[in-house]
Design a protein around this motif. Structure first.
Motif: not given
Lengths: 441, 441
Positions: A356-357, A360-361, A363-364, A369, A372-373, A375-376, A424
């Protein structure tokens, strides 16, 4: 070209081992094979024939002269004859049986009467039985006289007057012991054994666990019927592993040698599962369509669909693979599921957080943001979901007496796809708050 | 509770076999294990210890009194001692070596000098060597005197004065032959053998192919160094199959027993591949984003994304699984790739057509003829693409001396995803003719 190959094979046979001649023959036509058989020295023909695959043996029997065919079939070891007949269609089997002596027919029919993949199908009924009261000197003489009747004399069995298994010993003990001591004094009583209807996987497991080179097979009354030798079991271990690998890869269970398979064989082995998975994918299409309005409001969500559902499937495939193999080798048992489930939950959470981390990148980079959240969070949920499905499915299958290896990577992936889509888009719909998007599509 | 188990274990040991005691001990703590060792009869202690897993053996050595630990280590067969030392950290290995006699230290260091997973690591250096000129009577006497020195005397080797391997024979031949004939007259010269640096998989394949129960191991000069017995090879066959299965399932190669593994062990075994696949999925996201405008014009296309890319992955997983296993068992060789590729093309086309026809119906239901046609064509192209990737990847990996099993189902699926997205949206963009959609996104 093939003629040259067949002739080349026969040039310097002295230096070539029987098994290698048999392997080389596998590449030839029936004509080529029969030419090789013709030029083989008399004393090696039967041995080479014994190492051929059943289909090749059958083709040769049909092709060779009647006398030679009978000769070769008669010389076939009982367990190899069983294997040959097992692999033939009924009318082909008849053509083989017709060429056997009455004694061999009887023996073959008895062995084929045991269930497929059982100890009885794997065993040879030829063994040497000693009596407990014999002296070693007498026993050794008996072995010397009857050695030809048994596949191996390294392992010897001890029976009572009714043929019931009392123990086992080895040629080495007869040779090393004092000639006047009795067989009983040096035999291992209460020997590891299989009952004739036992599954061949169980036979393989016993031979492996107890480091045996042969396992005696008895009937329900304890009467010794035959023995399974370790070389046959090695093939079983390999075949069973292939079966599991194929099932895990989403292939049918039908055994097909890749070398000799036709396009139709391979099509049949693969299409069943593929169509079932297409059918499952209808639900995936339905799940996506349920979020049509969310998607219309934010097409960027679809960029991450392959990542999210793929990760659930990958984590699930891993979990299923580990479980299936550990169940097959006996590393874990069906009763361990709860302990394993708790641990899998821990492992999956850690995996989900890490992945997830990373996601997140990504996604960003594509959408800011908020994306990204989403997706995380989705990544964590999907990886945990996929792992749970992958880990529990093999246990569920054993519960219903199905083969755990049916929990193939493609099946787990397809199920994880459907769950992943719902998770999702569900999270996206809630978080991004696309109001007006109805989950009913 | 454990105390009761440990005591229960020792109640009626006469009826329990050494291997089963060892297996039961695996579930106990080090304390429990050492209590079992203490109550075992003197003559069975070493045997049971030999059947324990290396980690358990080490824990016991550290826990038991010095005298007993030395006794058990000294009695360990050379190949088992190698296996123990292989599994330990350097400082743990030192703690074991410190307790060995100088002779055993020397032997262990020599064996550990051979490459990991080689014949040398697997062999026992204890064997009985005969001379060709000996009579059978003399040879038999020699065997009787030295039987204790060898793991098995069923197989015997014949060497010259320099220790070079000349042939092999069996105890059974010594017993059955005429006492005054020479060893040379009944030995098999030019025996199948391994060189000490050979891979253990090759050793397993030879033993299996030639139906041997033991394989002699020689150095480059042909000097006999030791023998590998079939029971050790059975374990190799199983371990190698597990390794392949794990790799195909997208798991790391690190061997971990599922029963004893910690959450961290399992995390490490799984996270590497998963992160790599997340990285690959960035390209999938990029591929979808390139068709953003097509998607905005027809969101319905996204409904079929999971079906299309999933089918390519499934067909590819099947192809890779078949190839990897067939390469591992020797059913096909790296040189067969062209013939197999042509056939795979035929099989994949047939599969694609069948699945495309099924998908056409689903497409019609959701979006009409035009969508159905796009789905139909995409399905064929994607299944053929996935199958080609799945089939060729294992061969490509062997070409670069990598393990073909690296072509795991998750890896093939991820690659098929990217290709599938490009194919599907490419066909859709062309067919539906969404003008203004730029492939550069």
């Amino acid at each position: 070209r093939e003629e040259i190959e067949a002739d080349g094979l026969c040039d310097d046979l002295g230096a070539v081992r029987d098994q290698d001649i048999a392997r080389a023959m596998a590449g030839l036509s029936t004509d080529g094979m029969s030419r090789v058989v013709d030029v083989l020295p008399d004393d090696r023909r039967a041995a080479v024939f014994g190492f051929l695959e059943p289909r090749a043996q059958y083709a040769l029997v049909e092709r060779l002269g009647e006398t030679r065919a009978r000769e070769l079939l008669e010389a076939l070891r009982p367990d190899n004859l069983t294997a040959l007949l097992e692999h033939l269609e009924p009318e082909e089997g008849e053509a083989v049986v017709r060429r056997l002596s009455p004694h061999r027919v009887q023996q073959a029919l008895r062995l084929l009467g045991y269930p497929p993949e059982s100890a009885g199908r794997l065993m040879t009924p030829e063994f040497i039985a000693l009596r407990p009261e014999w002296t070693l000197a007498y026993a050794l003489e008996h072995v010397q006289q009857h050695a030809g009747r048994s596949e191996t004399i390294d392992t010897l069995y001890v029976t009572d007057a009714h043929g019931r298994l009392l123990g086992w010993t080895g040629l080495r003990k007869l040779v090393l012991g004092a000639p006047q001591s009795t067989v009983e004094s040096l035999m291992d009583s209460d020997p590891v054994h299989a009952v004739v209807g036992d599954d061949r996987e169980e036979v393989a497991r016993q031979i492996q666990h107890y480091d045996l080179t042969a396992l005696p097979v008895v009937d329900e009354g304890g009467v010794l019927l035959g023995m399974v030798t370790i070389d046959d079991v090695m093939d079983v271990v390999e075949e069973e592993a292939t079966e599991d690998i194929h099932k895990l890869g989403g292939l049918g269970a039908r055994q097909v040698s890749l070398r000799g398979a036709s396009i139709l064989d391979l099509f049949k082995k693969r299409i069943g599962w593929l169509l079932l998975l297409v059918f499952l994918a209808i639900f995936a299409a339905g799940a996506v369509s349920a979020f049509e309005e969310t998607l219309e409001a934010a097409v960027v969500l679809s960029f991450f669909l392959p990542l999210i559902i793929g990760s659930g499937g990958n984590a699930g495939s891993q979990g299923a693979t580990m479980m299936v193999r550990a169940l097959a080798t006996g590393d874990v048992g069906p009763k361990d599921w709860l302990k394993l489930w708790v641990r899998e939950l821990g492992v999956a959470s850690a995996l989900g957080l890490t992945m997830g981390a990373a996601a997140w990148g990504i996604g960003l980079f594509y959408g800011g943001t908020m994306l990204a959240n989403v997706v995380f969070l989705s990544m964590i949920a999907v990886v945990v979901f996929g792992s749970m499905v992958g880990m529990l499915m093999p246990f569920l299958l054993t519960r219903f007496n199905l083969d755990p290896a049916t929990a193939s990577a493609p099946l787990i992936t397809s199920i994880a796809d459907i769950g992943g889509i719902l998770i999702y888009f569900g999270i996206a719909t809630a978080w991004i708050g696309v109001t007006g998007a109805s989950p009913a599509g």
